[in-house]
Design a protein around this motif. Structure first.
Motif, PDB file in Angstrom:
ATOM      1  N   MET A   1     -62.059  28.910-106.060  1.00 39.50           N
ATOM      2  CA  MET A   1     -61.108  27.932-106.075  1.00 39.50           C
ATOM      3  C   MET A   1     -60.442  27.655-104.734  1.00 39.50           C
ATOM      4  O   MET A   1     -60.007  28.658-104.027  1.00 39.50           O
ATOM      5  CB  MET A   1     -60.046  28.063-107.008  1.00 39.50           C
ATOM      6  CG  MET A   1     -60.331  28.180-108.448  1.00 39.50           C
ATOM      7  SD  MET A   1     -60.916  26.654-109.111  1.00 39.50           S
ATOM      8  CE  MET A   1     -61.902  26.821-110.671  1.00 39.50           C
ATOM      9  N   LEU A   2     -60.242  26.740-104.364  1.00 45.48           N
ATOM     10  CA  LEU A   2     -59.611  26.338-102.710  1.00 45.48           C
ATOM     11  C   LEU A   2     -58.291  25.934-103.297  1.00 45.48           C
ATOM     12  O   LEU A   2     -57.722  25.173-103.870  1.00 45.48           O
ATOM     13  CB  LEU A   2     -60.119  24.837-102.377  1.00 45.48           C
ATOM     14  CG  LEU A   2     -61.852  24.812-102.229  1.00 45.48           C
ATOM     15  CD1 LEU A   2     -62.100  23.719-101.438  1.00 45.48           C
ATOM     16  CD2 LEU A   2     -62.231  26.157-101.421  1.00 45.48           C
ATOM     17  N   ILE A   3     -57.268  26.852-102.844  1.00 37.25           N
ATOM     18  CA  ILE A   3     -55.856  26.939-103.003  1.00 37.25           C
ATOM     19  C   ILE A   3     -55.142  27.059-101.675  1.00 37.25           C
ATOM     20  O   ILE A   3     -55.570  27.672-100.545  1.00 37.25           O
ATOM     21  CB  ILE A   3     -55.432  27.875-103.931  1.00 37.25           C
ATOM     22  CG1 ILE A   3     -55.750  29.343-103.262  1.00 37.25           C
ATOM     23  CG2 ILE A   3     -56.241  27.875-105.186  1.00 37.25           C
ATOM     24  CD1 ILE A   3     -54.842  30.463-104.055  1.00 37.25           C
ATOM     25  N   ASN A  41     -57.315  20.549-103.749  1.00 39.73           N
ATOM     26  CA  ASN A  41     -56.425  21.912-104.268  1.00 39.73           C
ATOM     27  C   ASN A  41     -56.980  22.257-105.561  1.00 39.73           C
ATOM     28  O   ASN A  41     -56.637  21.383-106.590  1.00 39.73           O
ATOM     29  CB  ASN A  41     -55.081  21.571-103.903  1.00 39.73           C
ATOM     30  CG  ASN A  41     -54.130  22.698-104.245  1.00 39.73           C
ATOM     31  OD1 ASN A  41     -54.670  23.870-103.809  1.00 39.73           O
ATOM     32  ND2 ASN A  41     -53.074  22.519-104.597  1.00 39.73           N
ATOM     33  N   GLY A  42     -57.493  23.468-105.911  1.00 44.03           N
ATOM     34  CA  GLY A  42     -57.726  23.779-107.123  1.00 44.03           C
ATOM     35  C   GLY A  42     -59.036  23.640-107.779  1.00 44.03           C
ATOM     36  O   GLY A  42     -59.630  24.013-108.439  1.00 44.03           O
ATOM     37  N   MET A  43     -59.723  22.912-106.702  1.00 44.60           N
ATOM     38  CA  MET A  43     -61.347  22.469-107.263  1.00 44.60           C
ATOM     39  C   MET A  43     -62.246  23.753-106.868  1.00 44.60           C
ATOM     40  O   MET A  43     -61.729  24.558-105.626  1.00 44.60           O
ATOM     41  CB  MET A  43     -61.752  21.469-106.459  1.00 44.60           C
ATOM     42  CG  MET A  43     -61.317  20.253-106.868  1.00 44.60           C
ATOM     43  SD  MET A  43     -62.432  18.841-105.877  1.00 44.60           S
ATOM     44  CE  MET A  43     -61.650  17.427-106.744  1.00 44.60           C
ATOM     45  N   SER A  44     -63.352  24.148-107.441  1.00 38.62           N
ATOM     46  CA  SER A  44     -64.203  24.971-107.082  1.00 38.62           C
ATOM     47  C   SER A  44     -65.044  24.488-105.972  1.00 38.62           C
ATOM     48  O   SER A  44     -64.858  23.217-105.756  1.00 38.62           O
ATOM     49  CB  SER A  44     -65.349  25.390-108.125  1.00 38.62           C
ATOM     50  OG  SER A  44     -65.968  24.193-108.379  1.00 38.62           O
ATOM     51  N   LYS A  45     -65.776  24.953-105.098  1.00 37.06           N
ATOM     52  CA  LYS A  45     -66.730  24.544-103.939  1.00 37.06           C
ATOM     53  C   LYS A  45     -67.523  23.589-104.587  1.00 37.06           C
ATOM     54  O   LYS A  45     -67.815  22.774-103.764  1.00 37.06           O
ATOM     55  CB  LYS A  45     -67.307  25.784-103.372  1.00 37.06           C
ATOM     56  CG  LYS A  45     -66.500  26.437-102.486  1.00 37.06           C
ATOM     57  CD  LYS A  45     -67.263  27.564-101.536  1.00 37.06           C
ATOM     58  CE  LYS A  45     -66.393  28.221-100.578  1.00 37.06           C
ATOM     59  NZ  LYS A  45     -67.148  29.134 -99.661  1.00 37.06           N
ATOM     60  N   ILE A  77     -55.380  27.399 -96.206  1.00 36.45           N
ATOM     61  CA  ILE A  77     -56.390  27.146 -97.509  1.00 36.45           C
ATOM     62  C   ILE A  77     -57.155  28.335 -97.720  1.00 36.45           C
ATOM     63  O   ILE A  77     -57.827  28.756 -96.531  1.00 36.45           O
ATOM     64  CB  ILE A  77     -57.038  25.805 -97.405  1.00 36.45           C
ATOM     65  CG1 ILE A  77     -56.190  24.801 -97.607  1.00 36.45           C
ATOM     66  CG2 ILE A  77     -58.041  25.868 -98.723  1.00 36.45           C
ATOM     67  CD1 ILE A  77     -56.820  23.425 -97.632  1.00 36.45           C
ATOM     68  N   LYS A  78     -57.116  28.819 -98.838  1.00 30.76           N
ATOM     69  CA  LYS A  78     -58.165  30.038 -99.072  1.00 30.76           C
ATOM     70  C   LYS A  78     -58.996  29.713-100.077  1.00 30.76           C
ATOM     71  O   LYS A  78     -58.790  28.856-101.135  1.00 30.76           O
ATOM     72  CB  LYS A  78     -57.290  31.267 -99.227  1.00 30.76           C
ATOM     73  CG  LYS A  78     -56.385  31.339-100.186  1.00 30.76           C
ATOM     74  CD  LYS A  78     -55.523  32.398-100.096  1.00 30.76           C
ATOM     75  CE  LYS A  78     -54.547  32.629-101.447  1.00 30.76           C
ATOM     76  NZ  LYS A  78     -53.818  33.935-101.308  1.00 30.76           N
ATOM     77  N   TYR A  82     -59.255  33.150-108.728  1.00 29.42           N
ATOM     78  CA  TYR A  82     -58.636  32.965-109.857  1.00 29.42           C
ATOM     79  C   TYR A  82     -57.788  31.650-109.885  1.00 29.42           C
ATOM     80  O   TYR A  82     -57.016  31.380-108.969  1.00 29.42           O
ATOM     81  CB  TYR A  82     -57.642  34.235-109.707  1.00 29.42           C
ATOM     82  CG  TYR A  82     -58.393  35.470-109.754  1.00 29.42           C
ATOM     83  CD1 TYR A  82     -58.939  35.893-110.833  1.00 29.42           C
ATOM     84  CD2 TYR A  82     -58.353  36.055-108.474  1.00 29.42           C
ATOM     85  CE1 TYR A  82     -59.469  37.326-110.804  1.00 29.42           C
ATOM     86  CE2 TYR A  82     -59.014  37.289-108.657  1.00 29.42           C
ATOM     87  CZ  TYR A  82     -59.244  37.975-109.858  1.00 29.42           C
ATOM     88  OH  TYR A  82     -60.240  39.166-109.604  1.00 29.42           O
ATOM     89  N   LYS A  83     -58.119  31.024-110.926  1.00 28.57           N
ATOM     90  CA  LYS A  83     -57.546  29.643-111.188  1.00 28.57           C
ATOM     91  C   LYS A  83     -55.937  29.674-111.294  1.00 28.57           C
ATOM     92  O   LYS A  83     -55.118  28.903-111.047  1.00 28.57           O
ATOM     93  CB  LYS A  83     -57.951  29.032-112.366  1.00 28.57           C
ATOM     94  CG  LYS A  83     -57.477  27.478-112.423  1.00 28.57           C
ATOM     95  CD  LYS A  83     -58.518  26.699-113.467  1.00 28.57           C
ATOM     96  CE  LYS A  83     -58.180  25.187-113.673  1.00 28.57           C
ATOM     97  NZ  LYS A  83     -58.959  24.490-114.461  1.00 28.57           N
ATOM     98  N   ASN A  84     -55.402  30.812-111.731  1.00 23.67           N
ATOM     99  CA  ASN A  84     -54.248  30.938-112.007  1.00 23.67           C
ATOM    100  C   ASN A  84     -53.279  30.970-110.644  1.00 23.67           C
ATOM    101  O   ASN A  84     -52.258  31.100-110.754  1.00 23.67           O
ATOM    102  CB  ASN A  84     -53.794  32.435-112.765  1.00 23.67           C
ATOM    103  CG  ASN A  84     -54.217  32.186-114.301  1.00 23.67           C
ATOM    104  OD1 ASN A  84     -54.351  31.125-114.703  1.00 23.67           O
ATOM    105  ND2 ASN A  84     -54.575  33.391-114.864  1.00 23.67           N
ATOM    106  N   ASP A  85     -54.039  31.355-109.543  1.00 23.37           N
ATOM    107  CA  ASP A  85     -53.542  31.471-108.281  1.00 23.37           C
ATOM    108  C   ASP A  85     -53.092  29.804-107.561  1.00 23.37           C
ATOM    109  O   ASP A  85     -52.524  29.971-106.708  1.00 23.37           O
ATOM    110  CB  ASP A  85     -54.038  32.158-107.276  1.00 23.37           C
ATOM    111  CG  ASP A  85     -54.083  33.673-107.628  1.00 23.37           C
ATOM    112  OD1 ASP A  85     -53.136  34.107-108.229  1.00 23.37           O
ATOM    113  OD2 ASP A  85     -55.037  34.385-107.386  1.00 23.37           O
TER     114      ASP A  85
END
Length: 449
Positions: A1-3, A41-45, A77-78, A82-85
């Motif tokens: 996830m990109l957060i 934000n919140g998407m998978s690659k 951005i990292k 974990y989607k919860n993050d």
């Protein structure tokens, strides 16, 4: 996830999104770029790639764009498993300008160039740095204290490579002290020279972990051709020997050859010799009109360029050779009509001159009026986020009101998509905000190369 990082604050001021860290401005993001990051934000690659495909002409370009975004915005951005993050970030509405994916600017500078001296023992007739002129700042040099402060801040910003230029860096008496600082901070560097170094210095250089490569300028295999360009006898033999010594002690050597009508015919012979010496990279740089001189006598003929182009594109492993795109399948139109130059100046780094003044392009760094700040009184971050950068980035039409660019349908493509070359504009027109050599509506134009 990109957060997004959870320790930063996000604010909108005018049309810019400012990122605050520890109660200080950490960086600035253009509004349309921020909206793209907000969407990712919140998407998978995998989902991000699918989304980005709508912004590019080819699906393969989507991965390149995603890689650029992750590289340019890694400070904030990292990629997390974990989607919860996932952090909720503010949305500020539709941006007031369009997203230009070719001109996305790095959140923090990725590269720096330090001009450590203007001293140079050579008087190359094609020099873009004005080696034949006398400077009021000829003896000015960045102090070791300033260089160390730059290295310290660069380390904190995650910058891992800073190139050294001049003049000739080896004209500085304390160049080894500078390299010691680079070793101490673990920052890599490349530097160039035409000065023949002693065996003692070469032996010392091989022990520096910071040296990525040393570039040696050699324009021909024939001494009489070099003499026409440099006014120096016995250059070829001495510099081929110098290159051989550097290679033998394990230093990566890159060479640069300026292409003129005087030496271009024998470039294949030079390439053969340099391959025998096992250099890591051979760079061919056509003589280009510059801000100090424009000498059409240096321009190779169309026939000379055609001959070299045929050689380069059909007979070589080109991974070793670096040369401009216009030499691929060269035609006369490549010089006069179908130029397709782009410029990445101010997108990922800048140049610090001997006076501490900062510039977006090395070829402009000899004229104070093009400065965007000064490292002696400002930090790297402050300069990178300053309003001065917008003299060269995301330009408005009113800057071009005296030019045909002002009401041209291709304005956004040239200025804010491919990026104009300000040096070419100055050379061709004497004005910063004017058509460059790749103007799409220009008829036959003056030669740049």
């Amino acid at each position: 996830m990109l957060i997004f990082r959870d320790d930063i604050q996000i604010e909108k001021i005018d049309s810019k999104i400012k990122i605050i860290l520890n109660n200080q401005i950490y960086g600035v993001i253009e509004w349309p770029v921020y909206n793209l990051l907000y969407t990712l934000n919140g998407m998978s690659k995998e989902d991000a790639l699918t989304f980005l495909e709508k912004y590019v002409y080819k699906k393969s370009d989507a991965k390149e764009l995603l890689d650029k975004i992750l590289d340019y915005y890694c400070p904030i951005i990292k990629d997390c498993d974990y989607k919860n993050d996932v952090r909720n970030i503010p949305y500020f509405g539709k941006a007031d300008s369009k997203l230009n994916i070719n001109r996305i600017r790095s959140f923090l500078p990725k590269t720096l160039v330090l001009q450590v001296t203007k001293k140079c023992p050579m008087k190359c007739k094609y020099c873009y740095a004005g080696s034949n002129l006398e400077y009021s700042t000829q003896c000015a040099e960045l102090s070791l204290d300033i260089i160390e402060r730059v290295l310290q801040e660069a380390t904190n910003l995650g910058i891992t490579k800073i190139d050294l230029t001049g003049g000739d860096p080896f004209a500085r008496d304390d160049i080894l002290d500078i390299l010691n600082l680079f070793d101490n901070y673990g920052i890599k560097t490349s530097l160039s020279t035409k000065i023949i170094l002693s065996d003692n210095i070469i032996t010392k250089l091989k022990n520096y972990k910071c040296i990525d490569e040393i570039q040696i300028s050699i324009d021909s295999i024939k001494d009489e051709e070099v003499y026409k360009l440099l006014g120096i006898n016995n250059y070829v033999k001495n510099h081929l020997s110098f290159i051989s010594k550097l290679v033998k002690v394990g230093i990566n050597v890159k060479t640069n050859s300026v292409l003129t009508r005087f030496n271009i015919d024998n470039i294949p012979l030079l390439i053969d010799k340099l391959k025998q010496l096992e250099v890591k990279k051979i760079v061919l740089s056509p003589y280009m009109s510059n801000l100090f001189n424009r000498n059409e006598d240096f321009f190779p003929s169309v026939e000379q360029y055609k001959k070299l182009s045929t050689y380069l594109t059909s007979k070589l492993n080109n991974k070793l050779i670096e040369y401009p795109n216009f030499l691929n399948n060269f035609t006369e139109e490549s010089l006069y009509y179908k130029l397709n130059n782009s410029c990445g100046a101010c997108l990922d780094g800048f140049i610090i001159s001997v006076t501490g003044d900062v510039f977006i392009c090395e070829r402009m760094s000899y004229f104070d009026k093009y400065s965007i700040g000064n490292i002696k009184t400002q930090s790297i971050i402050n300069i990178w986020n300053s309003k001065e950068i917008y003299k060269y980035y995301l330009l408005q039409r009113n800057l071009f009101k005296e030019e045909k660019c002002f009401d041209c349908a291709y304005f956004n493509h040239c200025v804010n998509s491919r990026g104009i070359c300000f040096v070419h504009s100055l050379v061709l027109n004497g004005r910063l905000y004017s058509p460059d050599s790749s103007c799409l509506i220009q008829e036959k134009r003056e030669r740049i190369y």
